[in-house]
Design an enzyme around this catalytic site. Structure first.
Site, PDB file in Angstrom:
ATOM      1  CB  SER A 168      11.821  -2.391   4.288  1.00 38.74           C
ATOM      2  OG  SER A 168      11.240  -1.272   3.676  1.00 38.74           O
ATOM      3  CG  ASP A 195       1.864  -1.274  -3.003  1.00 41.66           C
ATOM      4  OD1 ASP A 195       2.161  -2.285  -3.650  1.00 41.66           O
ATOM      5  OD2 ASP A 195       2.297  -1.037  -1.845  1.00 41.66           O
ATOM      6  CG  HIS A 196      -0.320  -4.682  -1.493  1.00 40.28           C
ATOM      7  ND1 HIS A 196      -0.197  -6.050  -1.607  1.00 40.28           N
ATOM      8  CD2 HIS A 196       0.932  -4.220  -1.269  1.00 40.28           C
ATOM      9  CE1 HIS A 196       1.067  -6.383  -1.445  1.00 40.28           C
ATOM     10  NE2 HIS A 196       1.783  -5.293  -1.263  1.00 40.28           N
ATOM     11  CG  HIS A 199       4.368  -6.773   2.837  1.00 41.10           C
ATOM     12  ND1 HIS A 199       3.260  -7.447   2.396  1.00 41.10           N
ATOM     13  CD2 HIS A 199       4.818  -6.061   1.772  1.00 41.10           C
ATOM     14  CE1 HIS A 199       3.052  -7.153   1.129  1.00 41.10           C
ATOM     15  NE2 HIS A 199       3.982  -6.318   0.719  1.00 41.10           N
ATOM     16  N   GLY A 200       7.576  -5.506   5.644  1.00 39.77           N
ATOM     17  CA  GLY A 200       8.118  -4.982   6.887  1.00 39.77           C
ATOM     18  C   GLY A 200       9.546  -5.447   7.097  1.00 39.77           C
ATOM     19  CB  THR A 258       9.008  -1.036   6.404  1.00 40.86           C
ATOM     20  OG1 THR A 258       7.877  -1.826   6.066  1.00 40.86           O
ATOM     21  CG2 THR A 258       9.183  -1.025   7.913  1.00 40.86           C
ATOM     22  CG  ASN A 278       6.501  -2.778  -4.494  1.00 35.58           C
ATOM     23  OD1 ASN A 278       6.952  -2.573  -5.606  1.00 35.58           O
ATOM     24  ND2 ASN A 278       5.248  -3.121  -4.285  1.00 35.58           N
ATOM     25  CB  VAL A 279      11.276   0.631  -0.654  1.00 30.46           C
ATOM     26  CG1 VAL A 279      11.890   0.923   0.714  1.00 30.46           C
ATOM     27  CG2 VAL A 279      12.257  -0.171  -1.499  1.00 30.46           C
ATOM     28  CG  HIS A 312       5.172  -6.603  -3.268  1.00 28.39           C
ATOM     29  ND1 HIS A 312       4.167  -5.741  -2.916  1.00 28.39           N
ATOM     30  CD2 HIS A 312       5.050  -6.794  -4.598  1.00 28.39           C
ATOM     31  CE1 HIS A 312       3.468  -5.427  -3.993  1.00 28.39           C
ATOM     32  NE2 HIS A 312       3.981  -6.053  -5.034  1.00 28.39           N
TER      33      HIS A 312
HETATM   34  O1  G3H Z   1       3.889  -3.052  -1.394  1.00 23.85           O
HETATM   35  C1  G3H Z   1       4.723  -2.461  -0.702  1.00 23.85           C
HETATM   36  C2  G3H Z   1       5.988  -3.099  -0.365  1.00 23.85           C
HETATM   37  O2  G3H Z   1       5.907  -4.452  -0.544  1.00 23.85           O
HETATM   38  C3  G3H Z   1       6.618  -2.587   0.862  1.00 23.85           C
HETATM   39  O3  G3H Z   1       7.352  -3.518   1.606  1.00 23.85           O
HETATM   40  O4  G3H Z   1       7.254  -2.278   3.715  1.00 23.85           O
HETATM   41  O5  G3H Z   1       8.717  -4.246   3.466  1.00 23.85           O
HETATM   42  O6  G3H Z   1       9.278  -2.151   2.300  1.00 23.85           O
HETATM   43  P1  G3H Z   1       8.201  -3.013   2.846  1.00 23.85           P
HETATM   44 ZN    ZN Z   2       3.776  -5.182  -0.978  1.00 23.61          ZN
END
Ligand code: G3H
Ligand code: ZN
Length: 267
Positions: free
Chosen positions: A198, A63-64, A163-164, A220, A217-218, A195
């Protein structure tokens, strides 16, 4: 499909157990930092062990990945899928590096490749103070051009997601009209990825899935569940020193989050 991040054996165990109970294949991801911490080969071995034991489909994903080197490290360690995040680069530079990632991934078996276009603010932690600007969002025509020029399998889009988790507990609403536009222009040439899973209201998540998102994607929410459960257990049991006893409520808390996300995604 849910894509859940892990950086140690207990988070992976929680994800695997939730997935097997719901009989759902899942993507298990390590970010660059998580992969370096755990070890890319170690991540591969742990995922193999759970796959064998549970007879479950787990897709191990980077991821990333921010450089070609880190993407190659993950591919060489046996990852099934990689995300190259060139979203901070110019379009031309993003395309150039993305092509090299695709070329490397395709010459080594059929590894799935995810690209990213648009700018996603925030970091995988609660309390994010972000202001999303219109220019951050993925442009539908550019998204199509990006897919055609790179040959990626999936594209991470910026449609108001962050993100977050935003300060106050709930993320800003997704620009679902923008997502539908992207979906129409891109048609079925690539899977669309959301992405920042969360903190997004459930109804937005459902709507995003209806509008073409196939991977979410999850991270946080798992991290928050982890530290809250750990903090509570240690406060309640200050004399407990056996790690596997300390980690038991942590695994249970993460499993609960993963279970509810999988249920939401499969609504
Ligand atoms: O790449 C990981 C995700 O985009 C995580 O996003 O931390 O907001 O759940 P999140
Ligand atoms: Zn991400």
């Amino acid at each position: 499909m849910g894509a859940f991040n892990f950086c140690n054996a207990e988070i992976l165990r929680a994800i695997a157990e939730a997935a097997v109970e719901l009989k759902t294949p899942v993507i298990v991801s390590t970010s660059q930092g998580e992969g370096v911490f755990l070890g890319f080969k170690q991540a591969r071995s742990l995922v193999n062990a759970w796959q064998e034991q549970l007879g479950l489909d787990l897709i191990l994903h980077l991821d990333h990945g921010k450089s070609l080197d880190i993407v190659k490290t993950a591919i060489d360690a046996g990852y099934d899928s990689v995300h190259f995040d060139g979203s901070g680069l110019s379009f031309a530079e993003n395309v150039k590096l993305m092509r090299q990632v695709v070329e490397y991934a395709k010459q080594k078996n059929s590894i799935m490749v995810e690209g990213e276009l648009g700018y996603l603010r925030g970091a995988s932690a609660p309390g994010q103070k972000v202001i999303i600007k219109k220019k951050d969002l993925t442009n539908p025509a550019m998204a199509n051009k990006f897919i055609q020029e790179t040959g990626i399998d999936s594209l991470a889009v910026a449609i108001g997601n962050i993100h977050g988790i935003a300060q106050g507990g709930q993320d800003p609403h997704l620009d679902l009209a923008r997502l539908s536009e992207i979906q129409q222009v891109v048609a079925n040439s690539a899977f669309l990825v959301l992405h920042g899973g969360s903190g997004i209201p459930d109804k937005d998540v459902k709507q995003a899935i209806k509008s073409g998102i196939v991977k979410i994607n999850v991270n946080t929410e798992l991290r928050v569940a982890y530290v809250n459960a750990l903090r509570k257990f240690l406060q309640d049991n200050p004399h407990e020193t056996t790690p596997y006893k300390v980690m038991e409520p942590v695994v249970a808390a993460i499993k609960q989050v993963v279970t509810s996300k999988i249920r939401l995604f499969n609504f």
